[in-house]
Design a protein around this motif. Structure first.
Motif, PDB file in Angstrom:
ATOM      1  N   CYS A 315       0.998  -0.620  -0.033  1.00 57.46           N
ATOM      2  CA  CYS A 315       0.204  -0.201  -0.556  1.00 57.46           C
ATOM      3  C   CYS A 315       0.861   1.192  -0.433  1.00 57.46           C
ATOM      4  O   CYS A 315       0.569   2.181  -0.446  1.00 57.46           O
ATOM      5  CB  CYS A 315      -1.246  -0.061   1.503  1.00 57.46           C
ATOM      6  SG  CYS A 315      -2.163  -0.671   1.030  1.00 57.46           S
ATOM      7  N   ASP A 316       2.510   1.212   0.962  1.00 60.04           N
ATOM      8  CA  ASP A 316       3.090   2.352   0.956  1.00 60.04           C
ATOM      9  C   ASP A 316       3.568   2.691  -0.412  1.00 60.04           C
ATOM     10  O   ASP A 316       3.607   3.855  -0.711  1.00 60.04           O
ATOM     11  CB  ASP A 316       3.933   2.875   2.342  1.00 60.04           C
ATOM     12  CG  ASP A 316       3.555   2.366   3.273  1.00 60.04           C
ATOM     13  OD1 ASP A 316       2.045   2.819   3.424  1.00 60.04           O
ATOM     14  OD2 ASP A 316       3.648   1.633   4.310  1.00 60.04           O
ATOM     15  N   GLY A 337      -6.625  -6.383   8.913  1.00 62.29           N
ATOM     16  CA  GLY A 337      -6.193  -5.349   9.472  1.00 62.29           C
ATOM     17  C   GLY A 337      -4.578  -4.729   9.136  1.00 62.29           C
ATOM     18  O   GLY A 337      -5.088  -3.683   8.972  1.00 62.29           O
ATOM     19  N   ARG A 338      -4.252  -5.325   8.211  1.00 62.15           N
ATOM     20  CA  ARG A 338      -3.614  -3.955   7.091  1.00 62.15           C
ATOM     21  C   ARG A 338      -3.823  -2.992   5.810  1.00 62.15           C
ATOM     22  O   ARG A 338      -3.492  -2.113   6.137  1.00 62.15           O
ATOM     23  CB  ARG A 338      -2.314  -5.209   6.110  1.00 62.15           C
ATOM     24  CG  ARG A 338      -1.835  -6.209   6.929  1.00 62.15           C
ATOM     25  CD  ARG A 338      -0.912  -7.057   6.690  1.00 62.15           C
ATOM     26  NE  ARG A 338      -0.252  -8.395   7.610  1.00 62.15           N
ATOM     27  CZ  ARG A 338       0.608  -9.190   6.793  1.00 62.15           C
ATOM     28  NH1 ARG A 338       0.500  -9.590   4.924  1.00 62.15           N
ATOM     29  NH2 ARG A 338       0.927 -10.658   7.763  1.00 62.15           N
ATOM     30  N   PHE A 339      -4.963  -3.987   5.010  1.00 63.42           N
ATOM     31  CA  PHE A 339      -5.502  -2.501   5.035  1.00 63.42           C
ATOM     32  C   PHE A 339      -6.303  -1.694   5.981  1.00 63.42           C
ATOM     33  O   PHE A 339      -6.583  -0.529   4.932  1.00 63.42           O
ATOM     34  CB  PHE A 339      -6.999  -3.467   3.960  1.00 63.42           C
ATOM     35  CG  PHE A 339      -6.262  -4.148   2.927  1.00 63.42           C
ATOM     36  CD1 PHE A 339      -5.611  -3.460   1.574  1.00 63.42           C
ATOM     37  CD2 PHE A 339      -6.363  -5.128   2.629  1.00 63.42           C
ATOM     38  CE1 PHE A 339      -5.004  -3.752   0.576  1.00 63.42           C
ATOM     39  CE2 PHE A 339      -5.695  -6.445   1.064  1.00 63.42           C
ATOM     40  CZ  PHE A 339      -5.283  -5.313   0.402  1.00 63.42           C
ATOM     41  N   GLN A 340      -6.671  -1.817   6.891  1.00 59.01           N
ATOM     42  CA  GLN A 340      -7.467  -1.075   7.409  1.00 59.01           C
ATOM     43  C   GLN A 340      -6.991   0.415   8.288  1.00 59.01           C
ATOM     44  O   GLN A 340      -6.843   0.993   8.353  1.00 59.01           O
ATOM     45  CB  GLN A 340      -8.523  -1.596   8.767  1.00 59.01           C
ATOM     46  CG  GLN A 340      -9.658  -2.342   8.091  1.00 59.01           C
ATOM     47  CD  GLN A 340     -10.360  -2.986   9.040  1.00 59.01           C
ATOM     48  OE1 GLN A 340     -10.380  -3.645  10.570  1.00 59.01           O
ATOM     49  NE2 GLN A 340     -11.993  -2.823   9.152  1.00 59.01           N
ATOM     50  N   ALA A 341      -5.117  -0.817   8.423  1.00 60.17           N
ATOM     51  CA  ALA A 341      -3.994   0.627   8.752  1.00 60.17           C
ATOM     52  C   ALA A 341      -3.733   1.240   7.261  1.00 60.17           C
ATOM     53  O   ALA A 341      -3.133   2.397   8.446  1.00 60.17           O
ATOM     54  CB  ALA A 341      -3.226  -0.735   9.417  1.00 60.17           C
ATOM     55  N   ALA A 342      -3.203   0.767   6.620  1.00 55.68           N
ATOM     56  CA  ALA A 342      -3.235   1.294   5.346  1.00 55.68           C
ATOM     57  C   ALA A 342      -4.576   2.421   5.039  1.00 55.68           C
ATOM     58  O   ALA A 342      -4.008   3.622   5.187  1.00 55.68           O
ATOM     59  CB  ALA A 342      -2.787   1.018   4.213  1.00 55.68           C
ATOM     60  N   HIS A 343      -5.614   2.777   5.126  1.00 52.38           N
ATOM     61  CA  HIS A 343      -6.444   3.447   4.972  1.00 52.38           C
ATOM     62  C   HIS A 343      -6.575   4.235   6.220  1.00 52.38           C
ATOM     63  O   HIS A 343      -6.121   5.710   6.136  1.00 52.38           O
ATOM     64  CB  HIS A 343      -8.209   2.663   5.396  1.00 52.38           C
ATOM     65  CG  HIS A 343      -9.146   3.970   5.202  1.00 52.38           C
ATOM     66  ND1 HIS A 343      -9.007   4.514   4.603  1.00 52.38           N
ATOM     67  CD2 HIS A 343     -10.189   4.123   6.609  1.00 52.38           C
ATOM     68  CE1 HIS A 343     -10.314   5.524   5.281  1.00 52.38           C
ATOM     69  NE2 HIS A 343     -10.532   5.694   6.296  1.00 52.38           N
ATOM     70  N   GLY A 351      -9.366   3.918   0.456  1.00 52.63           N
ATOM     71  CA  GLY A 351     -10.581   3.784   0.999  1.00 52.63           C
ATOM     72  C   GLY A 351     -10.936   2.249   0.569  1.00 52.63           C
ATOM     73  O   GLY A 351     -10.737   1.425  -0.037  1.00 52.63           O
ATOM     74  N   VAL A 352     -11.885   1.754   2.524  1.00 53.67           N
ATOM     75  CA  VAL A 352     -11.508   0.581   2.483  1.00 53.67           C
ATOM     76  C   VAL A 352     -12.938   0.010   3.137  1.00 53.67           C
ATOM     77  O   VAL A 352     -13.467   1.410   3.752  1.00 53.67           O
ATOM     78  CB  VAL A 352     -10.576  -0.366   3.639  1.00 53.67           C
ATOM     79  CG1 VAL A 352     -10.636  -1.316   3.765  1.00 53.67           C
ATOM     80  CG2 VAL A 352      -9.714   0.322   3.113  1.00 53.67           C
ATOM     81  N   ARG A 353     -13.957  -0.839   2.024  1.00 54.79           N
ATOM     82  CA  ARG A 353     -15.153  -1.599   3.036  1.00 54.79           C
ATOM     83  C   ARG A 353     -14.742  -3.155   3.284  1.00 54.79           C
ATOM     84  O   ARG A 353     -14.755  -3.558   2.231  1.00 54.79           O
ATOM     85  CB  ARG A 353     -15.973  -1.358   2.205  1.00 54.79           C
ATOM     86  CG  ARG A 353     -16.060   0.262   1.762  1.00 54.79           C
ATOM     87  CD  ARG A 353     -17.045   1.409   2.339  1.00 54.79           C
ATOM     88  NE  ARG A 353     -17.391   2.367   2.143  1.00 54.79           N
ATOM     89  CZ  ARG A 353     -18.069   3.114   1.606  1.00 54.79           C
ATOM     90  NH1 ARG A 353     -18.819   1.800   0.746  1.00 54.79           N
ATOM     91  NH2 ARG A 353     -17.901   3.748   1.281  1.00 54.79           N
ATOM     92  N   ILE A 354     -14.677  -3.508   4.479  1.00 56.36           N
ATOM     93  CA  ILE A 354     -14.846  -4.426   5.240  1.00 56.36           C
ATOM     94  C   ILE A 354     -16.170  -5.325   5.113  1.00 56.36           C
ATOM     95  O   ILE A 354     -17.268  -4.776   5.111  1.00 56.36           O
ATOM     96  CB  ILE A 354     -13.937  -5.057   6.390  1.00 56.36           C
ATOM     97  CG1 ILE A 354     -12.537  -4.468   6.013  1.00 56.36           C
ATOM     98  CG2 ILE A 354     -14.639  -6.670   6.738  1.00 56.36           C
ATOM     99  CD1 ILE A 354     -11.839  -4.872   5.019  1.00 56.36           C
ATOM    100  N   GLY A 355     -16.201  -6.239   3.815  1.00 58.33           N
ATOM    101  CA  GLY A 355     -17.955  -6.899   4.285  1.00 58.33           C
ATOM    102  C   GLY A 355     -18.202  -7.646   2.635  1.00 58.33           C
ATOM    103  O   GLY A 355     -17.085  -6.674   1.393  1.00 58.33           O
ATOM    104  N   TYR A 356     -19.036  -7.902   2.318  1.00 54.80           N
ATOM    105  CA  TYR A 356     -19.549  -8.411   1.038  1.00 54.80           C
ATOM    106  C   TYR A 356     -20.054  -7.898  -0.009  1.00 54.80           C
ATOM    107  O   TYR A 356     -21.192  -7.356   1.172  1.00 54.80           O
ATOM    108  CB  TYR A 356     -19.995  -9.697   1.065  1.00 54.80           C
ATOM    109  CG  TYR A 356     -20.350  -9.879  -0.518  1.00 54.80           C
ATOM    110  CD1 TYR A 356     -19.789 -10.050  -1.372  1.00 54.80           C
ATOM    111  CD2 TYR A 356     -22.091 -10.311  -0.308  1.00 54.80           C
ATOM    112  CE1 TYR A 356     -20.428 -10.855  -2.678  1.00 54.80           C
ATOM    113  CE2 TYR A 356     -22.591 -10.680  -1.878  1.00 54.80           C
ATOM    114  CZ  TYR A 356     -21.943 -10.634  -2.805  1.00 54.80           C
ATOM    115  OH  TYR A 356     -22.570 -11.046  -3.534  1.00 54.80           O
ATOM    116  N   ASP A 357     -20.566  -6.919  -0.331  1.00 54.34           N
ATOM    117  CA  ASP A 357     -21.263  -5.787  -0.890  1.00 54.34           C
ATOM    118  C   ASP A 357     -21.490  -6.413  -2.379  1.00 54.34           C
ATOM    119  O   ASP A 357     -20.631  -5.432  -3.735  1.00 54.34           O
ATOM    120  CB  ASP A 357     -21.155  -4.484  -0.878  1.00 54.34           C
ATOM    121  CG  ASP A 357     -22.421  -3.436  -1.034  1.00 54.34           C
ATOM    122  OD1 ASP A 357     -22.715  -3.710  -1.743  1.00 54.34           O
ATOM    123  OD2 ASP A 357     -22.667  -2.110  -0.412  1.00 54.34           O
TER     124      ASP A 357
END
Length: 483
Positions: A315-316, A337-343, A351-357
């Motif tokens: 990400c960086d 968690g790694r993606f959320q920390a990058a956000h 931008g991060v959305r955890i979950g199925y949509d």
């Protein structure tokens, strides 16, 4: 003359979906209809499914199915001819089709999916009046005992096909469950369901089925190797010509940027400029600045298999290159968690959305410039097919169906105007970043990028050709000589 087929699957789009299996089980029947095959699909009656089925008529009943009464309902949802196994003691659960609300496997999954297979076998042999399928098509380990139950029945049976959607999921359970399956003692053998002292649902089905298919030609080759075969390569090699790879397609009516109700602005290969309005909308939805630079996307289960740890760790570096990113998916907590920390570090770039949509995945494909699919192994993959359809350029690892469905933008392919994406190997951090750098160089040439998008959008990702392969396989099995 129309030939009847019974499809047995644990999930079917649009009723319930956790992955690509549901999309295939939902889309293939209508494509086979064009080849004179009428498909009825047996699936479990999960709560979400039962709500959509409503007060459907009863096709048959079972007095005692693995601990309780059950019935099969005949329903039509979204044009799908469904047989829904209504067994509340097995399927009326909170959580998902396979896991509890806490994310753990349901403790009786062995019974839940043995029941699905047992009913599939009974229907295959005439349990529903007036329905006599010539072929039973079982999908993945959850339905893999269907050909086993048919093979040991001692009665006349239809031909059977078992499709492997992902060999990593095999349905292995302790020996202690074997007496509860209702199989004869002879089934506990190397030619049956015994697998290193456990009960192997997929392993048993691979032995019993008349034909085995998997979801891309390259994956069919990979699973014959010790690395890709995950303990079953010897059995699969022994199938010889009884194993074939047929690449998946997608439902091009559902995935159509000209008509998609889930995207804000419609477009087509003939009007690609309208696509940029979806990019602006995507930026707004994820709180990203409006810029001309590229947006790359991840829409996936966030797992090691999918190589998403490689993206999370990059990400960086992506931000340093001027890339913005949107991530939609869920999976392994560490990768989430790694993606959320990058956000948190780059709130205006990632931008991060955890979950199925499902609807959001359509908007991402319509608005992002490229989609990353760095899988370590990938039987077929549908994400890259959606990307092609929507002009969201796939950046993929050279494995399985990814290699079969994307044409790399090398010099020759770009010059010939046939490139549709970027392929890299091996699936590593270095390989991924080299591919992103190639993507950035291509993106810097607006005319060349538009040509790449047009080639991608014009690629045939439908079921047209693949349904024809399935139809021919079915005809060969039943001795139908019609072309």
């Amino acid at each position: 003359m129309t030939t009847s087929v019974l499809s047995v699957a644990s999930e079917v789009f649009p009723l319930i979906k956790t992955g690509g299996l549901a999309d295939v089980a939902g889309a293939l029947p209508s494509s086979l209809a064009a080849h004179d095959f009428a498909v009825r699909t047996l699936m479990p009656g999960y709560p979400d499914v039962m709500r959509q089925v409503g007060d459907a008529p009863v096709a048959c009943r079972f007095a005692d199915l693995f601990g309780g009464p059950a019935r099969v309902l005949a329903a039509n949802v979204g044009g799908l001819d469904l047989l829904v196994l209504d067994a509340p003691h097995l399927y009326d659960r909170t959580g998902g089709p396979y896991v509890t609300s806490a994310g753990h496997d349901h403790g009786d999954n062995w019974a839940r999916f043995a029941a699905l297979s047992k009913v599939g076998a009974e229907i295959g042999q005439g349990a529903i009046s007036g329905f006599a399928p010539a072929i039973v098509h079982a999908h993945d380990w959850q339905a893999a005992l269907t050909p086993v139950y048919l093979a040991v029945s001692g009665r006349a049976r239809p031909k059977t096909v078992l499709t492997i959607h992902n060999l990593a999921f095999q349905g292995n359970f302790p020996y202690q469950i074997f007496p509860g399956l209702g199989l004869p003692p002879a089934a506990w053998s190397i030619e049956g369901v015994e697998y290193y002292g456990d009960v192997g649902y997929l392993k048993g089905g691979l032995h019993a089925a008349d034909m085995v298919t998997t979801v891309s030609p390259t994956y069919a080759e990979e699973i014959l190797t010790p690395t890709g075969g995950m303990g079953l390569d010897g059995l699969l090699r022994g199938r010889g010509e009884g194993l074939v790879g047929i690449v998946n397609g997608i439902d091009t009516a559902v995935w159509n940027p000209k008509t998609d109700p889930d995207i804000p602005h419609h477009y087509s290969p003939r009007s690609p400029k309208s696509r940029s309005r979806n990019k602006r909308a995507l930026e707004t939805e994820f709180g990203l600045p409006h810029e001309d630079g590229p947006i790359v996307a991840v829409v996936s289960r966030l797992t090691w298999q999918k190589g998403l740890d490689l993206v999370a760790d990059a990400c960086d570096s992506l931000v340093e290159r001027g890339v913005r990113m949107v991530v939609v998916g869920s999976g392994e907590p560490m990768i989430e968690g790694r993606f959320q920390a990058a956000h948190v570090r780059h709130a205006d770039r990632i931008g991060v959305r955890i979950g199925y949509d499902e609807a959001l995945s359509h908007r991402v494909q319509a608005g992002a410039d490229a989609i990353l699919v760095p899988s370590r192994f990938e039987p077929c993959g549908l994400t890259q097919l959606y990307g092609l359809r929507y002009g969201c350029i796939p950046v993929v690892a050279k494995v399985g169906g990814l290699a079969d469905t994307v044409i790399d933008a090398n010099y020759a392919a770009v010059t010939a105007g046939v490139a549709t994406g970027i392929i890299f190997s091996p699936p590593s951090q270095e390989g991924l970043m080299d591919a992103v750098d190639r993507m950035l160089r291509l993106f810097a040439d607006p005319a060349g990028w538009r040509q790449l998008q047009l080639s991608a959008m014009n690629a045939d990702v439908s079921w047209r050709a693949s349904a024809g392969h399935y139809a021919q396989l079915f005809r060969d099995l039943i001795g139908d000589q019609r072309p």
